[in-house]
Motif scaffolding. Sequence first.
Motif, PDB file in Angstrom:
ATOM      1  N   PHE A  38       0.829  -1.208   0.000  1.00 52.67           N
ATOM      2  CA  PHE A  38       0.000   0.000   0.000  1.00 52.67           C
ATOM      3  C   PHE A  38       0.865   1.261   0.000  1.00 52.67           C
ATOM      4  O   PHE A  38       0.412   2.342   0.324  1.00 52.67           O
ATOM      5  N   ASN A  39       2.151   1.066  -0.318  1.00 51.85           N
ATOM      6  CA  ASN A  39       3.105   2.174  -0.435  1.00 51.85           C
ATOM      7  C   ASN A  39       3.462   2.803   0.907  1.00 51.85           C
ATOM      8  O   ASN A  39       3.916   3.950   0.962  1.00 51.85           O
ATOM      9  N   ASN A  40       3.272   2.060   1.985  1.00 51.93           N
ATOM     10  CA  ASN A  40       3.669   2.537   3.312  1.00 51.93           C
ATOM     11  C   ASN A  40       5.087   2.075   3.625  1.00 51.93           C
ATOM     12  O   ASN A  40       5.432   0.910   3.365  1.00 51.93           O
ATOM     13  N   PRO A  41       5.933   2.934   4.196  1.00 50.80           N
ATOM     14  CA  PRO A  41       7.294   2.524   4.554  1.00 50.80           C
ATOM     15  C   PRO A  41       7.286   1.419   5.601  1.00 50.80           C
ATOM     16  O   PRO A  41       6.427   1.388   6.482  1.00 50.80           O
ATOM     17  N   ILE A  42       8.238   0.496   5.485  1.00 51.28           N
ATOM     18  CA  ILE A  42       8.401  -0.569   6.476  1.00 51.28           C
ATOM     19  C   ILE A  42       9.650  -0.266   7.302  1.00 51.28           C
ATOM     20  O   ILE A  42      10.771  -0.345   6.797  1.00 51.28           O
ATOM     21  N   PRO A  43       9.479   0.112   8.547  1.00 55.18           N
ATOM     22  CA  PRO A  43      10.647   0.434   9.379  1.00 55.18           C
ATOM     23  C   PRO A  43      11.348  -0.809   9.902  1.00 55.18           C
ATOM     24  O   PRO A  43      10.737  -1.868  10.069  1.00 55.18           O
ATOM     25  N   LEU A 104       7.556  -5.346  -0.193  1.00 56.37           N
ATOM     26  CA  LEU A 104       7.368  -6.629   0.479  1.00 56.37           C
ATOM     27  C   LEU A 104       5.878  -6.946   0.573  1.00 56.37           C
ATOM     28  O   LEU A 104       5.062  -6.063   0.867  1.00 56.37           O
ATOM     29  N   LYS A 105       5.543  -8.197   0.319  1.00 55.76           N
ATOM     30  CA  LYS A 105       4.154  -8.630   0.394  1.00 55.76           C
ATOM     31  C   LYS A 105       3.856  -9.173   1.785  1.00 55.76           C
ATOM     32  O   LYS A 105       4.634  -9.949   2.346  1.00 55.76           O
ATOM     33  N   GLU A 106       2.714  -8.769   2.295  1.00 49.71           N
ATOM     34  CA  GLU A 106       2.313  -9.215   3.628  1.00 49.71           C
ATOM     35  C   GLU A 106       2.039 -10.712   3.613  1.00 49.71           C
ATOM     36  O   GLU A 106       1.454 -11.245   2.666  1.00 49.71           O
ATOM     37  N   THR A 107       2.489 -11.387   4.651  1.00 52.71           N
ATOM     38  CA  THR A 107       2.258 -12.818   4.760  1.00 52.71           C
ATOM     39  C   THR A 107       0.800 -13.088   5.111  1.00 52.71           C
ATOM     40  O   THR A 107       0.264 -12.517   6.064  1.00 52.71           O
ATOM     41  N   VAL A 108       0.167 -13.917   4.324  1.00 55.55           N
ATOM     42  CA  VAL A 108      -1.224 -14.293   4.586  1.00 55.55           C
ATOM     43  C   VAL A 108      -1.232 -15.758   5.012  1.00 55.55           C
ATOM     44  O   VAL A 108      -0.786 -16.634   4.268  1.00 55.55           O
ATOM     45  N   PHE A 109      -1.730 -16.002   6.199  1.00 55.14           N
ATOM     46  CA  PHE A 109      -1.769 -17.386   6.671  1.00 55.14           C
ATOM     47  C   PHE A 109      -2.899 -17.547   7.674  1.00 55.14           C
ATOM     48  O   PHE A 109      -3.404 -16.578   8.245  1.00 55.14           O
ATOM     49  N   GLU A 110      -3.270 -18.771   7.878  1.00 53.66           N
ATOM     50  CA  GLU A 110      -4.234 -19.097   8.913  1.00 53.66           C
ATOM     51  C   GLU A 110      -3.514 -19.946   9.938  1.00 53.66           C
ATOM     52  O   GLU A 110      -2.805 -20.901   9.595  1.00 53.66           O
ATOM     53  N   MET A 111      -3.677 -19.577  11.174  1.00 52.53           N
ATOM     54  CA  MET A 111      -3.008 -20.322  12.234  1.00 52.53           C
ATOM     55  C   MET A 111      -3.395 -21.795  12.162  1.00 52.53           C
ATOM     56  O   MET A 111      -4.574 -22.131  12.034  1.00 52.53           O
ATOM     57  N   ASP A 112      -2.394 -22.660  12.177  1.00 54.07           N
ATOM     58  CA  ASP A 112      -2.665 -24.088  12.215  1.00 54.07           C
ATOM     59  C   ASP A 112      -3.399 -24.432  13.509  1.00 54.07           C
ATOM     60  O   ASP A 112      -3.366 -23.684  14.492  1.00 54.07           O
ATOM     61  N   GLU A 113      -4.041 -25.565  13.488  1.00 55.30           N
ATOM     62  CA  GLU A 113      -4.693 -26.004  14.711  1.00 55.30           C
ATOM     63  C   GLU A 113      -3.634 -26.510  15.676  1.00 55.30           C
ATOM     64  O   GLU A 113      -3.159 -27.634  15.604  1.00 55.30           O
ATOM     65  N   ILE A 114      -3.240 -25.612  16.552  1.00 59.77           N
ATOM     66  CA  ILE A 114      -2.233 -25.971  17.539  1.00 59.77           C
ATOM     67  C   ILE A 114      -2.824 -25.776  18.923  1.00 59.77           C
ATOM     68  O   ILE A 114      -3.793 -25.035  19.107  1.00 59.77           O
ATOM     69  N   THR A 115      -2.251 -26.456  19.852  1.00 59.36           N
ATOM     70  CA  THR A 115      -2.708 -26.311  21.227  1.00 59.36           C
ATOM     71  C   THR A 115      -2.044 -25.085  21.827  1.00 59.36           C
ATOM     72  O   THR A 115      -0.822 -25.038  21.998  1.00 59.36           O
ATOM     73  N   ILE A 116      -2.840 -24.043  22.086  1.00 60.03           N
ATOM     74  CA  ILE A 116      -2.309 -22.817  22.674  1.00 60.03           C
ATOM     75  C   ILE A 116      -2.223 -23.019  24.179  1.00 60.03           C
ATOM     76  O   ILE A 116      -3.237 -23.056  24.886  1.00 60.03           O
ATOM     77  N   VAL A 117      -1.014 -23.194  24.663  1.00 61.17           N
ATOM     78  CA  VAL A 117      -0.821 -23.363  26.101  1.00 61.17           C
ATOM     79  C   VAL A 117      -0.861 -21.992  26.751  1.00 61.17           C
ATOM     80  O   VAL A 117      -1.003 -20.965  26.089  1.00 61.17           O
ATOM     81  N   ALA A 118      -0.752 -21.961  28.053  1.00 60.94           N
ATOM     82  CA  ALA A 118      -0.795 -20.693  28.781  1.00 60.94           C
ATOM     83  C   ALA A 118       0.287 -19.760  28.246  1.00 60.94           C
ATOM     84  O   ALA A 118       1.419 -20.193  28.000  1.00 60.94           O
ATOM     85  N   PRO A 119      -0.027 -18.473  28.050  1.00 56.43           N
ATOM     86  CA  PRO A 119       0.962 -17.524  27.530  1.00 56.43           C
ATOM     87  C   PRO A 119       2.277 -17.530  28.299  1.00 56.43           C
ATOM     88  O   PRO A 119       3.356 -17.456  27.702  1.00 56.43           O
ATOM     89  N   LYS A 120       2.201 -17.639  29.612  1.00 59.46           N
ATOM     90  CA  LYS A 120       3.419 -17.633  30.410  1.00 59.46           C
ATOM     91  C   LYS A 120       4.302 -18.828  30.061  1.00 59.46           C
ATOM     92  O   LYS A 120       5.535 -18.729  30.060  1.00 59.46           O
TER      93      LYS A 120
END
Length: 386
Positions: A38-43, A104-120
């Motif tokens: 979209f012509n925006n700078p990537i820092p 640069l083209k933005e990465t398009v993906f869908e999160m795989d079905e993974i087990t999201i454990v506690a963030p900590k």
Amino acid sequence: MKSRFIILFLSIIFFGFNSQNSFAQKSIEVKGIVLDEFNNPIPFAAISILKKNRGTSSTEDGEFSLKITSSELEDMLSFTSLGFNPFKIKIKDYLAQAEKKIVLKETVFEMDEITIVAPKTYVINALKKLKDNTLSKPHQIELLYRRAATEGGKSKFFVENYIKIRDRGPASPLGIVEVTESRKSADYRIWKRKQWTHDINWMITANPLRPTDRTPNLKKYKWEITGETSYEGEEVLIFEGTGKNKWDKVKLYIGVDSYGVFRIERNKAIMVYKRHENGKLYLSYYANEWGLGRKQIPQKYWNTDAEEMSYRLEAFVYKVETDKKKIDVNAFGGDTDMGSLDLPYNAEFWKNLSMPPDTKFFKQIKKELEGNFGVPLEVQYNLANQ
């Protein structure tokens, strides 16, 4: 005698020819801007010459500059950034482009079905694997470290150092520091503050992963997942942690598969990591900004511009050397205020260094420094660095 003279004469010509070639090889500048679709700078995008572990980063305005030799025209230039697909192009092909820009083209993906454990748990695993995921064996990094000091919201002092560090990565304390080159502006500050150590040490203490006496216990932070992105095809989760004090916040960008930490944000500090050719991560870019309150300023400077004193810091990593035989760092300047170092101004070195393009912020800094008394910055360098 005559034949010896001829041989000597030819040797001088040959040496001069080679010297001119060597000099000419240093004059090729690769510069441009990194943009999204979209012509925006990537820092802070990482720009590297593949297989040479040499490069730079785009500025906060997305611009970059890298000097190469003519022998590197056939080499590949790599561009990587969080959230975007990596891009590679042969240097000579890039130079042939009419528009000096990389999209640069933005990465398009869908999160795989993974087990999201506690963030900590993710954070703890990232800490456990920090040594495995980063350059942890002895290596040498070379970087440009710069600091701008302001008073009353106006630039009053500017310092740049070129530094070599014998390091073992973020899993270990900072290694041997050698400041090899330095230059500074005239010092227009009311309070000519001197630090007891080099600012590079504050870069280390700002990193919550580095073991120092100020390292926070991230295991005690409250963590939550606040977003997702990617890095070179790997899914990355963004974790935000809050310490005991609500203002003490840390963001970690952690790879789902590798647990590699690709970016750190701590208050106003930013640290961006990129991959070495061996797959390990190392610091590519650092920026920070901080100031002092009235209680931290000597009373004699109260009610002056010194009450509004702040620093803006930035570092660009240029080179990484992992060959032990080529590591050459001798301790100098790591325990001295960077604005007080006694080094001569080597104008030729700074002329040939791949300086990052001036951002809008640093253009303002230089404008204000030159506006104090109408003295060009280059003149200040020559007068203030004897």
